[in-house]
Scaffold this motif. Structure first.
Motif, PDB file in Angstrom:
ATOM      1  N   LEU A 634      28.213 -20.479 -27.833  1.00 15.25           N
ATOM      2  CA  LEU A 634      27.787 -21.476 -26.845  1.00 15.25           C
ATOM      3  C   LEU A 634      26.982 -22.588 -27.512  1.00 15.25           C
ATOM      4  O   LEU A 634      27.174 -23.781 -27.227  1.00 15.25           O
ATOM      5  CB  LEU A 634      26.959 -20.790 -25.753  1.00 15.25           C
ATOM      6  CG  LEU A 634      26.510 -21.685 -24.585  1.00 15.25           C
ATOM      7  CD1 LEU A 634      27.722 -22.242 -23.839  1.00 15.25           C
ATOM      8  CD2 LEU A 634      25.606 -20.897 -23.627  1.00 15.25           C
ATOM      9  N   ASP A 635      26.106 -22.213 -28.421  1.00 14.66           N
ATOM     10  CA  ASP A 635      25.280 -23.188 -29.149  1.00 14.66           C
ATOM     11  C   ASP A 635      26.148 -24.102 -30.013  1.00 14.66           C
ATOM     12  O   ASP A 635      25.948 -25.321 -30.058  1.00 14.66           O
ATOM     13  CB  ASP A 635      24.264 -22.435 -30.008  1.00 14.66           C
ATOM     14  CG  ASP A 635      23.216 -23.362 -30.601  1.00 14.66           C
ATOM     15  OD1 ASP A 635      23.285 -24.582 -30.355  1.00 14.66           O
ATOM     16  OD2 ASP A 635      22.333 -22.870 -31.326  1.00 14.66           O
ATOM     17  N   MET A 636      27.127 -23.518 -30.713  1.00  9.11           N
ATOM     18  CA  MET A 636      27.972 -24.300 -31.615  1.00  9.11           C
ATOM     19  C   MET A 636      28.812 -25.330 -30.853  1.00  9.11           C
ATOM     20  O   MET A 636      29.003 -26.456 -31.309  1.00  9.11           O
ATOM     21  CB  MET A 636      28.911 -23.374 -32.403  1.00  9.11           C
ATOM     22  CG  MET A 636      28.209 -22.442 -33.390  1.00  9.11           C
ATOM     23  SD  MET A 636      27.272 -23.274 -34.685  1.00  9.11           S
ATOM     24  CE  MET A 636      25.591 -23.079 -34.064  1.00  9.11           C
ATOM     25  N   ARG A 637      29.297 -24.958 -29.696  1.00  8.63           N
ATOM     26  CA  ARG A 637      30.161 -25.861 -28.934  1.00  8.63           C
ATOM     27  C   ARG A 637      29.373 -26.966 -28.232  1.00  8.63           C
ATOM     28  O   ARG A 637      29.929 -28.013 -27.906  1.00  8.63           O
ATOM     29  CB  ARG A 637      30.968 -25.051 -27.916  1.00  8.63           C
ATOM     30  CG  ARG A 637      32.081 -24.230 -28.565  1.00  8.63           C
ATOM     31  CD  ARG A 637      32.740 -23.279 -27.594  1.00  8.63           C
ATOM     32  NE  ARG A 637      33.889 -22.602 -28.216  1.00  8.63           N
ATOM     33  CZ  ARG A 637      34.530 -21.564 -27.690  1.00  8.63           C
ATOM     34  NH1 ARG A 637      34.132 -21.072 -26.514  1.00  8.63           N
ATOM     35  NH2 ARG A 637      35.555 -21.015 -28.320  1.00  8.63           N
ATOM     36  N   LEU A 638      28.070 -26.740 -28.031  1.00  8.65           N
ATOM     37  CA  LEU A 638      27.245 -27.749 -27.378  1.00  8.65           C
ATOM     38  C   LEU A 638      26.570 -28.689 -28.367  1.00  8.65           C
ATOM     39  O   LEU A 638      26.228 -29.822 -28.016  1.00  8.65           O
ATOM     40  CB  LEU A 638      26.174 -27.073 -26.504  1.00  8.65           C
ATOM     41  CG  LEU A 638      26.672 -26.315 -25.273  1.00  8.65           C
ATOM     42  CD1 LEU A 638      25.511 -25.621 -24.571  1.00  8.65           C
ATOM     43  CD2 LEU A 638      27.387 -27.258 -24.310  1.00  8.65           C
ATOM     44  N   LYS A 659      18.473 -24.691 -39.982  1.00  8.24           N
ATOM     45  CA  LYS A 659      17.631 -23.494 -39.837  1.00  8.24           C
ATOM     46  C   LYS A 659      18.161 -22.517 -38.785  1.00  8.24           C
ATOM     47  O   LYS A 659      17.447 -21.598 -38.367  1.00  8.24           O
ATOM     48  CB  LYS A 659      16.188 -23.879 -39.468  1.00  8.24           C
ATOM     49  CG  LYS A 659      15.525 -24.879 -40.400  1.00  8.24           C
ATOM     50  CD  LYS A 659      15.336 -24.331 -41.792  1.00  8.24           C
ATOM     51  CE  LYS A 659      14.585 -25.315 -42.687  1.00  8.24           C
ATOM     52  NZ  LYS A 659      14.447 -24.819 -44.065  1.00  8.24           N
ATOM     53  N   LYS A 660      19.407 -22.678 -38.378  1.00  9.77           N
ATOM     54  CA  LYS A 660      19.952 -21.773 -37.359  1.00  9.77           C
ATOM     55  C   LYS A 660      20.426 -20.449 -37.956  1.00  9.77           C
ATOM     56  O   LYS A 660      20.751 -19.529 -37.201  1.00  9.77           O
ATOM     57  CB  LYS A 660      21.097 -22.459 -36.605  1.00  9.77           C
ATOM     58  CG  LYS A 660      20.608 -23.586 -35.704  1.00  9.77           C
ATOM     59  CD  LYS A 660      21.678 -24.083 -34.747  1.00  9.77           C
ATOM     60  CE  LYS A 660      21.094 -25.133 -33.798  1.00  9.77           C
ATOM     61  NZ  LYS A 660      22.062 -25.619 -32.797  1.00  9.77           N
ATOM     62  N   HIS A 661      20.462 -20.389 -39.295  1.00  8.81           N
ATOM     63  CA  HIS A 661      20.778 -19.088 -39.908  1.00  8.81           C
ATOM     64  C   HIS A 661      19.642 -18.103 -39.670  1.00  8.81           C
ATOM     65  O   HIS A 661      19.841 -16.883 -39.765  1.00  8.81           O
ATOM     66  CB  HIS A 661      21.028 -19.267 -41.403  1.00  8.81           C
ATOM     67  CG  HIS A 661      19.801 -19.603 -42.201  1.00  8.81           C
ATOM     68  ND1 HIS A 661      19.100 -20.770 -42.034  1.00  8.81           N
ATOM     69  CD2 HIS A 661      19.150 -18.918 -43.171  1.00  8.81           C
ATOM     70  CE1 HIS A 661      18.074 -20.803 -42.860  1.00  8.81           C
ATOM     71  NE2 HIS A 661      18.082 -19.695 -43.568  1.00  8.81           N
ATOM     72  N   ILE A 662      18.448 -18.622 -39.355  1.00  9.02           N
ATOM     73  CA  ILE A 662      17.318 -17.748 -39.012  1.00  9.02           C
ATOM     74  C   ILE A 662      17.427 -17.297 -37.560  1.00  9.02           C
ATOM     75  O   ILE A 662      17.070 -16.166 -37.211  1.00  9.02           O
ATOM     76  CB  ILE A 662      15.983 -18.493 -39.251  1.00  9.02           C
ATOM     77  CG1 ILE A 662      15.889 -18.957 -40.713  1.00  9.02           C
ATOM     78  CG2 ILE A 662      14.791 -17.620 -38.888  1.00  9.02           C
ATOM     79  CD1 ILE A 662      14.682 -19.825 -41.002  1.00  9.02           C
ATOM     80  N   VAL A 663      17.968 -18.164 -36.714  1.00  3.04           N
ATOM     81  CA  VAL A 663      18.126 -17.833 -35.291  1.00  3.04           C
ATOM     82  C   VAL A 663      19.226 -16.792 -35.101  1.00  3.04           C
ATOM     83  O   VAL A 663      19.098 -15.887 -34.265  1.00  3.04           O
ATOM     84  CB  VAL A 663      18.452 -19.109 -34.483  1.00  3.04           C
ATOM     85  CG1 VAL A 663      18.616 -18.776 -32.999  1.00  3.04           C
ATOM     86  CG2 VAL A 663      17.375 -20.160 -34.692  1.00  3.04           C
ATOM     87  N   TYR A 664      20.320 -16.932 -35.894  1.00  2.00           N
ATOM     88  CA  TYR A 664      21.459 -16.004 -35.783  1.00  2.00           C
ATOM     89  C   TYR A 664      21.676 -15.290 -37.121  1.00  2.00           C
ATOM     90  O   TYR A 664      22.668 -15.526 -37.812  1.00  2.00           O
ATOM     91  CB  TYR A 664      22.728 -16.765 -35.385  1.00  2.00           C
ATOM     92  CG  TYR A 664      22.562 -17.651 -34.177  1.00  2.00           C
ATOM     93  CD1 TYR A 664      22.411 -17.108 -32.908  1.00  2.00           C
ATOM     94  CD2 TYR A 664      22.564 -19.045 -34.306  1.00  2.00           C
ATOM     95  CE1 TYR A 664      22.263 -17.920 -31.790  1.00  2.00           C
ATOM     96  CE2 TYR A 664      22.424 -19.868 -33.199  1.00  2.00           C
ATOM     97  CZ  TYR A 664      22.269 -19.302 -31.945  1.00  2.00           C
ATOM     98  OH  TYR A 664      22.119 -20.105 -30.856  1.00  2.00           O
ATOM     99  N   PRO A 665      20.756 -14.407 -37.529  1.00  2.40           N
ATOM    100  CA  PRO A 665      20.858 -13.780 -38.860  1.00  2.40           C
ATOM    101  C   PRO A 665      22.079 -12.880 -39.022  1.00  2.40           C
ATOM    102  O   PRO A 665      22.691 -12.852 -40.084  1.00  2.40           O
ATOM    103  CB  PRO A 665      19.555 -12.975 -38.969  1.00  2.40           C
ATOM    104  CG  PRO A 665      19.130 -12.729 -37.552  1.00  2.40           C
ATOM    105  CD  PRO A 665      19.570 -13.923 -36.787  1.00  2.40           C
ATOM    106  N   LEU A 666      22.456 -12.161 -37.971  1.00  2.00           N
ATOM    107  CA  LEU A 666      23.602 -11.255 -38.078  1.00  2.00           C
ATOM    108  C   LEU A 666      24.913 -12.029 -38.143  1.00  2.00           C
ATOM    109  O   LEU A 666      25.831 -11.649 -38.881  1.00  2.00           O
ATOM    110  CB  LEU A 666      23.618 -10.290 -36.886  1.00  2.00           C
ATOM    111  CG  LEU A 666      22.421  -9.322 -36.801  1.00  2.00           C
ATOM    112  CD1 LEU A 666      22.529  -8.459 -35.552  1.00  2.00           C
ATOM    113  CD2 LEU A 666      22.349  -8.447 -38.057  1.00  2.00           C
TER     114      LEU A 666
END
Length: 752
Positions: A634-638, A659-666
């Motif tokens: 959802l985040d990527m498409r928005l 810095k979204k690799h910290i938000v979505y580490p898995l």
């Protein structure tokens, strides 16, 4: 009576066995052969007393064996499972070592400097493995005057060269120290230039006892250290291949593929290892030894990339299978570029007309390029024709245009070489014909004149020109794919897409490309005065009985038996070779494709992809990944920042940048696992090209260590440039006792 006879002295051969039998045999010291695993090391007392300090210094400079990324095995203590904790490496400084073989920890300081009669053998001989009692590690350290701290201080003293008696005897003024630093820095700068250019050290400067050896070893070690530090504790893939050098020694090259801290895919050269045998077991032992040397572990491998040799990809006893037995997550991918080349070779062997084409091209390269005189004739003819074309306005002039060219030789193992040969022949066809006509008339012997006459007849036939342009069209498609696959930052999803696009383009040529190909061939024949048959006339078969042959037009053999059949064979080979595309692993990875706003996104398949890596995703983490994937897509498409990304390598970099690799580490971990999977072994192949430059015919006596050190600094020039002179000086001075010490020099400390 004895005074009348002269006593006979015993022969030397009679006393030698008595002396030799009592003489202890010591191990030879070689920096490159130092055993990394503390559970396998020989005792310091097994080395000659004169080199023991050098051995100690080498181990101290190398540092303790700390495979931080290793998957430490669990052991039952009562009813609970315990294992070694990698955080203990940070807590107990630079003395704690871990043995993968014995699953135990050791003390480096005790191993090197343990005094006679001191307690603590558990940290030297068998190792300590009671993970339930971590406090024993602190007990081993003890107070200020403990045996451990005494050995630690001895290690520090050993690395302080100013305290050594050899240095004390040599009293140097401050000016002498500054001069020594200046001379040493200038020497390093000269060596840097030679290493970056792959040039030889003249005179005896490559001898084993030369200081140049130590400086190059220090430079190579620090360069590799930068690569290992950049990798950190992350997962990686290995690219392995083997080849013979100029002195007919089998060398195994190893490259690492990983994602760095900026989210960029890196392929770095790790080292070259001489292997006495190329069977899978020997290659595995050599690979494991090289990884252990740099504190890396087989357990952290998440991808394997090799060529199609049996000893590499054998289903039961290949290197791939041996590693998979130890690490089921080290997934193997057959080199895509190698498969593409094999598809071409198979088509050339199965289609007689295409095999004849490549045989004629090889003969043409041999006879036209047989001497400098013929090459000059070809070059002069080409120049004259270019001048005429410029005067007539047939070609345009400009910077970089109308460059000299020659016939390129093709080879089955050189990717894209066949395409280059065809292009060069088409561009200088008339010049090649002129050279052959000269050879036909003025050849040195009848055999040369006959061969030139035969080649003239073949290449000036419509059949040859048709096959030449047909393969140009087909290889033009596959060559673009080959060039793209050889990029070191290429990812597996994009590679699968490129293969699919190439298949579609070949199918498009088959469906709609006949007319354009025929017009191109007819135009070429007209410009070079080659007789072209009428496609509507009855085809005449040469050399066969015509009674039972069905009458067909000239169109049939060229369109059906050549055009359709060759393209169909190429498509069939591509489908047969690239079987990995249809495996479940890669089908799941394809769901990470960023094209068309993540059109291929499938949460269920991505969760299935995570199940392929049980060491990274536990049952709890799989539940967390389910929720993260929902938020992630959802985040990527928005987010407009991710709208124009077409490759997952770009997605990885953008996630780190924002810095979204910290938000979505898995999700980021899943992305890294997909990027780690190797696409091609081009990086390893380039290593062998560099090896032929470094170890040339004039330097065929290079030792294995010297060759490896030169290759590391030559191939990884960019990384080598990051290593400053001061770091190399520090490493060089700590390797052994130097009678001269540069100004502002500080020895490496061993922390408690």
């Amino acid at each position: 009576m004895e005074k009348y006879f002269k006593r006979k002295l015993p022969l030397e051969s009679e006393v030698t066995p008595l002396v030799s039998s009592n003489k202890k045999k010591f191990l030879e010291f070689n920096v490159e052969s130092l055993v990394a695993d503390p559970g396998q090391r020989p005792k310091i007392s097994n080395y000659d007393p004169n080199v023991r300090d050098e051995v100690r210094r080498a181990y101290l400079q190398k540092g303790p064996c700390q495979p931080r990324e290793h998957d430490f095995s669990q052991t039952y203590f009562g009813t609970s499972l315990r294992r070694f904790n990698a955080d203990w490496f940070d807590e107990f400084g630079n003395w704690l070592e871990y043995s993968i073989l014995k699953d135990a920890v050791f003390c480096l300081c005790f191993y090197l400097m343990k005094p006679d009669g001191a307690s603590g053998d558990a940290f030297v001989k068998e190792g300590f493995s009671n993970w339930k009692k971590k406090e024993r590690l602190q007990t081993h350290v003890g107070n200020h005057d403990s045996a451990h701290n005494q050995t630690r201080r001895k290690c520090e003293a050993l690395m302080k060269q100013k305290q050594h008696i050899e240095v004390v005897f040599q009293k140097h003024s401050d000016q002498a120290k500054r001069d020594y630093r200046t001379h040493l820095t200038a020497t390093i700068e000269c060596i840097r230039f030679l290493l970056r250019q792959g040039l030889a050290f003249r005179g005896d400067d490559e001898s084993h006892n030369s200081n140049n050896q130590d400086i190059v070893r220090a430079a190579a070690s620090e360069t590799t250290k930068v690569i290992i530090d950049n990798l950190g504790d992350d997962l990686f893939a290995v690219l392995v291949d083997e080849a013979r050098d100029i002195s007919v020694k089998e060398q195994m090259a190893v490259c690492l593929r990983y994602v760095n801290k900026e989210g960029i895919v890196m392929e770095r050269f790790l080292g070259l290892v001489h292997v006495s045998s190329t069977n899978a077991l020997s290659l595995k032992v050599a690979l494991k030894s090289l990884l252990t040397k740099h504190n890396l572990s087989l357990a952290r491998i998440r991808g394997q990339g090799y060529d199609g040799a049996t000893n590499m990809q054998g289903e039961f006893n290949g290197l791939k299978s041996l590693i998979l037995k130890e690490n089921a997550c080290a997934f193997y991918v057959h080199c895509f570029a190698h498969q593409l080349q094999l598809a071409l070779v198979v088509v050339a062997k199965k289609q007689v007309e295409i095999a004849l084409l490549f045989n004629l091209l090889a003969s043409l390269c041999n006879i036209v390029g047989a001497s400098c005189k013929r090459k000059d004739m070809l070059r002069e003819s080409q120049i004259q024709k270019t001048i005429v074309a410029l005067q007539n306005g047939d070609v345009s002039s400009g910077r970089g245009l109308n460059q000299e060219t020659t016939l390129k030789r093709a080879g089955d193992t050189r990717w894209g070489s066949h395409y280059g040969t065809i292009l060069s022949l088409i561009s200088i066809f008339s010049s090649v014909v002129e050279v052959l006509e000269v050879i036909e008339e003025d050849g040195n012997n009848p055999e040369q004149r006959a061969e030139a006459c035969q080649l003239l007849n073949h290449i000036q036939s419509f059949e040859f020109v048709f096959n030449l342009h047909l393969m140009k069209s087909i290889l033009g498609v596959t060559n673009e794919l080959s060039q793209a696959l050889q990029r070191s930052d290429q990812d597996i999803i994009n590679a699968m897409t490129l293969v699919k696009v190439s298949k579609q383009r070949l199918q498009s040529i088959r469906d709609d490309g006949w007319s354009s190909l025929l017009n191109e061939v007819l135009l070429f024949c007209d410009s070079h005065n080659i007789l072209a048959p009428n496609m509507n006339d009855i085809f005449v078969t040469q050399g066969r009985s015509r009674r039972k042959i069905q009458k067909v037009s000239n169109l049939h053999p060229f369109q059906v038996e050549l055009f359709y059949q060759v393209i169909d064979r190429q498509l069939q080979e591509l489908n047969n070779r690239f079987t990995e595309v249809n495996t479940e692993l890669l089908l799941c990875i394809a769901c990470l494709n960023t094209s068309d706003s993540f059109f291929a996104f499938d949460k269920e398949k991505l969760l299935r992809l995570a199940e392929f890596y049980p060491y990274e995703f536990s049952s709890t983490q799989l539940l967390a990944l389910d929720s993260q994937l929902e938020n992630f897509i959802l985040d990527m498409r928005l987010d407009d920042q991710f709208s124009n990304i077409n490759e997952i390598s770009g997605l990885s970099q953008k996630l780190v940048e924002t810095k979204k690799h910290i938000v979505y580490p898995l999700v980021f971990l899943l992305l890294k696992l997909a990027l780690i999977l190797p696409v091609a072994t081009a990086s390893v192949e380039r290593t062998f090209s560099a090896m032929n430059i470094i170890k040339s015919r004039l330097r065929n006596r290079m030792g294995d260590e010297w060759l490896n050190n030169c290759l590391v600094t030559y191939i990884e020039r960019e990384t080598f440039n990051q290593v400053d002179n001061e770091t190399i000086i520090q490493h060089f001075q700590n390797m052994k006792i130097r009678r001269e010490v540069p100004s502002r020099f500080e020895a490496k400390k061993v922390s408690s």
